[in-house]
Write a protein that holds these residues in place. Structure first.
Motif, PDB file in Angstrom:
ATOM      1  N   LEU A 109      -6.808  10.674  -7.700  1.00 56.90           N
ATOM      2  CA  LEU A 109      -5.758  10.346  -6.739  1.00 56.90           C
ATOM      3  C   LEU A 109      -5.606   8.837  -6.578  1.00 56.90           C
ATOM      4  O   LEU A 109      -4.483   8.309  -6.595  1.00 56.90           O
ATOM      5  CB  LEU A 109      -6.078  10.974  -5.382  1.00 56.90           C
ATOM      6  CG  LEU A 109      -5.810  12.468  -5.225  1.00 56.90           C
ATOM      7  CD1 LEU A 109      -6.446  12.982  -3.942  1.00 56.90           C
ATOM      8  CD2 LEU A 109      -4.309  12.744  -5.225  1.00 56.90           C
ATOM      9  N   VAL A 110      -6.724   8.148  -6.427  1.00 55.76           N
ATOM     10  CA  VAL A 110      -6.671   6.693  -6.243  1.00 55.76           C
ATOM     11  C   VAL A 110      -6.129   6.015  -7.500  1.00 55.76           C
ATOM     12  O   VAL A 110      -5.331   5.074  -7.407  1.00 55.76           O
ATOM     13  CB  VAL A 110      -8.067   6.147  -5.892  1.00 55.76           C
ATOM     14  CG1 VAL A 110      -8.080   4.623  -5.927  1.00 55.76           C
ATOM     15  CG2 VAL A 110      -8.483   6.634  -4.505  1.00 55.76           C
ATOM     16  N   THR A 111      -6.528   6.507  -8.663  1.00 57.02           N
ATOM     17  CA  THR A 111      -6.038   5.934  -9.920  1.00 57.02           C
ATOM     18  C   THR A 111      -4.522   6.085 -10.023  1.00 57.02           C
ATOM     19  O   THR A 111      -3.807   5.124 -10.359  1.00 57.02           O
ATOM     20  CB  THR A 111      -6.710   6.621 -11.119  1.00 57.02           C
ATOM     21  OG1 THR A 111      -8.129   6.434 -11.041  1.00 57.02           O
ATOM     22  CG2 THR A 111      -6.196   6.041 -12.432  1.00 57.02           C
ATOM     23  N   GLU A 112      -4.032   7.279  -9.732  1.00 58.96           N
ATOM     24  CA  GLU A 112      -2.588   7.522  -9.801  1.00 58.96           C
ATOM     25  C   GLU A 112      -1.846   6.685  -8.755  1.00 58.96           C
ATOM     26  O   GLU A 112      -0.752   6.152  -9.022  1.00 58.96           O
ATOM     27  CB  GLU A 112      -2.304   9.007  -9.590  1.00 58.96           C
ATOM     28  CG  GLU A 112      -0.848   9.388  -9.775  1.00 58.96           C
ATOM     29  CD  GLU A 112      -0.611  10.877  -9.705  1.00 58.96           C
ATOM     30  OE1 GLU A 112       0.561  11.281  -9.516  1.00 58.96           O
ATOM     31  OE2 GLU A 112      -1.588  11.655  -9.820  1.00 58.96           O
ATOM     32  N   PHE A 113      -2.444   6.565  -7.573  1.00 60.72           N
ATOM     33  CA  PHE A 113      -1.808   5.796  -6.498  1.00 60.72           C
ATOM     34  C   PHE A 113      -1.724   4.320  -6.865  1.00 60.72           C
ATOM     35  O   PHE A 113      -0.697   3.671  -6.646  1.00 60.72           O
ATOM     36  CB  PHE A 113      -2.603   5.981  -5.203  1.00 60.72           C
ATOM     37  CG  PHE A 113      -1.929   5.399  -3.987  1.00 60.72           C
ATOM     38  CD1 PHE A 113      -0.809   6.015  -3.450  1.00 60.72           C
ATOM     39  CD2 PHE A 113      -2.407   4.256  -3.383  1.00 60.72           C
ATOM     40  CE1 PHE A 113      -0.174   5.493  -2.334  1.00 60.72           C
ATOM     41  CE2 PHE A 113      -1.786   3.724  -2.267  1.00 60.72           C
ATOM     42  CZ  PHE A 113      -0.670   4.347  -1.741  1.00 60.72           C
ATOM     43  N   ARG A 114      -2.781   3.782  -7.436  1.00 59.33           N
ATOM     44  CA  ARG A 114      -2.785   2.371  -7.836  1.00 59.33           C
ATOM     45  C   ARG A 114      -1.786   2.107  -8.958  1.00 59.33           C
ATOM     46  O   ARG A 114      -1.178   1.029  -9.017  1.00 59.33           O
ATOM     47  CB  ARG A 114      -4.188   1.969  -8.276  1.00 59.33           C
ATOM     48  CG  ARG A 114      -5.115   1.620  -7.129  1.00 59.33           C
ATOM     49  CD  ARG A 114      -4.906   0.198  -6.669  1.00 59.33           C
ATOM     50  NE  ARG A 114      -5.146  -0.734  -7.773  1.00 59.33           N
ATOM     51  CZ  ARG A 114      -4.624  -1.942  -7.861  1.00 59.33           C
ATOM     52  NH1 ARG A 114      -3.812  -2.379  -6.929  1.00 59.33           N
ATOM     53  NH2 ARG A 114      -4.896  -2.730  -8.890  1.00 59.33           N
ATOM     54  N   PHE A 281       0.314   7.496   0.446  1.00 60.66           N
ATOM     55  CA  PHE A 281      -0.843   8.191  -0.122  1.00 60.66           C
ATOM     56  C   PHE A 281      -0.798   9.678   0.228  1.00 60.66           C
ATOM     57  O   PHE A 281      -1.122  10.534  -0.610  1.00 60.66           O
ATOM     58  CB  PHE A 281      -2.132   7.559   0.386  1.00 60.66           C
ATOM     59  CG  PHE A 281      -3.371   8.053  -0.309  1.00 60.66           C
ATOM     60  CD1 PHE A 281      -3.525   7.894  -1.678  1.00 60.66           C
ATOM     61  CD2 PHE A 281      -4.385   8.673   0.409  1.00 60.66           C
ATOM     62  CE1 PHE A 281      -4.675   8.344  -2.326  1.00 60.66           C
ATOM     63  CE2 PHE A 281      -5.533   9.122  -0.229  1.00 60.66           C
ATOM     64  CZ  PHE A 281      -5.681   8.959  -1.598  1.00 60.66           C
ATOM     65  N   VAL A 282      -0.389  10.001   1.450  1.00 61.78           N
ATOM     66  CA  VAL A 282      -0.289  11.404   1.859  1.00 61.78           C
ATOM     67  C   VAL A 282       0.730  12.138   0.996  1.00 61.78           C
ATOM     68  O   VAL A 282       0.522  13.293   0.597  1.00 61.78           O
ATOM     69  CB  VAL A 282       0.086  11.520   3.353  1.00 61.78           C
ATOM     70  CG1 VAL A 282       0.508  12.943   3.697  1.00 61.78           C
ATOM     71  CG2 VAL A 282      -1.092  11.094   4.216  1.00 61.78           C
ATOM     72  N   GLU A 283       1.849  11.490   0.698  1.00 63.44           N
ATOM     73  CA  GLU A 283       2.855  12.117  -0.163  1.00 63.44           C
ATOM     74  C   GLU A 283       2.262  12.478  -1.515  1.00 63.44           C
ATOM     75  O   GLU A 283       2.518  13.562  -2.060  1.00 63.44           O
ATOM     76  CB  GLU A 283       4.051  11.177  -0.345  1.00 63.44           C
ATOM     77  CG  GLU A 283       4.899  11.003   0.913  1.00 63.44           C
ATOM     78  CD  GLU A 283       6.072  10.063   0.675  1.00 63.44           C
ATOM     79  OE1 GLU A 283       6.284   9.673  -0.495  1.00 63.44           O
ATOM     80  OE2 GLU A 283       6.773   9.728   1.652  1.00 63.44           O
ATOM     81  N   LEU A 284       1.467  11.570  -2.068  1.00 67.76           N
ATOM     82  CA  LEU A 284       0.832  11.839  -3.360  1.00 67.76           C
ATOM     83  C   LEU A 284      -0.184  12.973  -3.235  1.00 67.76           C
ATOM     84  O   LEU A 284      -0.219  13.885  -4.085  1.00 67.76           O
ATOM     85  CB  LEU A 284       0.149  10.568  -3.877  1.00 67.76           C
ATOM     86  CG  LEU A 284      -0.722  10.745  -5.131  1.00 67.76           C
ATOM     87  CD1 LEU A 284       0.109  11.219  -6.310  1.00 67.76           C
ATOM     88  CD2 LEU A 284      -1.451   9.452  -5.461  1.00 67.76           C
TER      89      LEU A 284
END
Length: 295
Positions: A109-114, A281-284
């Motif tokens: 999740l963090v990787t995709e968000f970044r 982030f919540v949307e992701l």
């Protein structure tokens, strides 16, 4: 109170001392010491107990950590908004995770968000006590916590991320049959366990007893992260999270267990206090959860 003082205070907390904070911020140690003493004078409280060369948070200091982080998040969001002319999302994402869960889905999740928002920085904190998850959000220590379910906390939204399975790990050379190991057939090998409490440890211990297995106890450790090193040192076997067990396949004997031990985990947040970064982030997180549910 100056923003610089708050920044220095939090740096000392995060780096567990003035030396680490000074190195991280690129300033001299006396500068941080003077700023902290000035902050304590202004607030009229002692933020740290100074023991020799060490520093331990006082009760007042502990109560200031959450609001201090909230102040930095708010200021950073405003500064980044003003500095970003193209309207691209910027700021800071604060996540605290139970150590065994700071892998797998959360990393993805963090990787995709970044990748989607490269101007956002991420701070990973350690959630040491899962029972404190709700209070950490309420007190401003972070926007998100990742912990085993269920999570207590009025007003918090929770999105399930997956399931954490527990596997057996034994020292290299231990005679263990191939394939899943029934609880009733656990080898007579000393075991490393964590104390009973509000965790899966209770369920595991109860199931082992119900199956009639009585492996001897080698170590009872309050430090969950010490289990695998103790196994690798040859002290005994243990049950650890699957991701941790699989990481030791080349150094230990790893087996599944029957019946399967597993526990769901998820990410929690307060929808009423989210920053713009938090909303994104919540949307992701929700989109990934919906995709996983549809598979």
């Amino acid at each position: 109170m100056e923003l610089r003082q708050v920044e220095y205070f939090l740096a000392v907390v995060e780096h567990e001392g003035i030396g680490g904070a000074a190195a991280s911020l690129g300033v001299a140690q006396p500068t941080i010491s003077q700023a902290l003493r000035g902050l304590e004078r202004e607030l009229g409280v002692q933020l740290f107990h100074r023991i020799g060369r060490g520093m331990v948070l006082s009760a007042a200091g502990r109560s200031m950590v959450g609001p201090g982080r909230q102040i930095l998040r708010d200021v950073t969001a405003v500064e980044d908004l003003l500095a970003t002319s193209d309207g691209e999302l910027a700021g800071r994402l604060d996540v605290m995770a139970f150590p065994a869960l700071a892998l797998g889905p959360l990393v993805d999740l963090v990787t995709e968000f970044r990748r989607a928002y490269p101007k956002v920085t991420v701070r990973f904190g350690e959630l040491k006590v899962e029972a404190q998850a709700a209070s950490l959000i309420e007190d401003g220590h972070c926007e998100f916590v990742v912990a085993h379910l269920p999570l207590d906390g009025n007003g918090l939204d929770v999105v399930e991320l997956g399931e954490q399975e527990y596997w057996l790990v034994y020292p290299a050379g231990t005679d263990v049959p191939h394939g899943p190991v029934p609880l009733s057939a656990l080898p007579k090998v000393p075991m490393v366990f964590v104390p009973r409490g509000p965790s899966l440890a209770d369920e595991i211990e109860e199931a082992i007893r119900h199956a009639g297995a009585r492996p001897p106890l080698a170590v009872l450790s309050d430090h969950r992260e010490a289990r695998l090193p103790l196994v690798l040192a040859g002290i005994g076997g243990t049950l650890v999270e699957r991701s941790i067990a699989e990481s030791a396949r080349d150094r230990a004997i790893v087996r599944e267990v029957e019946p399967k031990f597993a526990r769901r985990f998820g990410i929690a947040f307060d929808p009423d206090t989210l920053s713009p970064v938090g909303h994104a982030f919540v949307e992701l997180v929700r989109a990934r959860a919906a995709t996983a549910a549809g598979e």
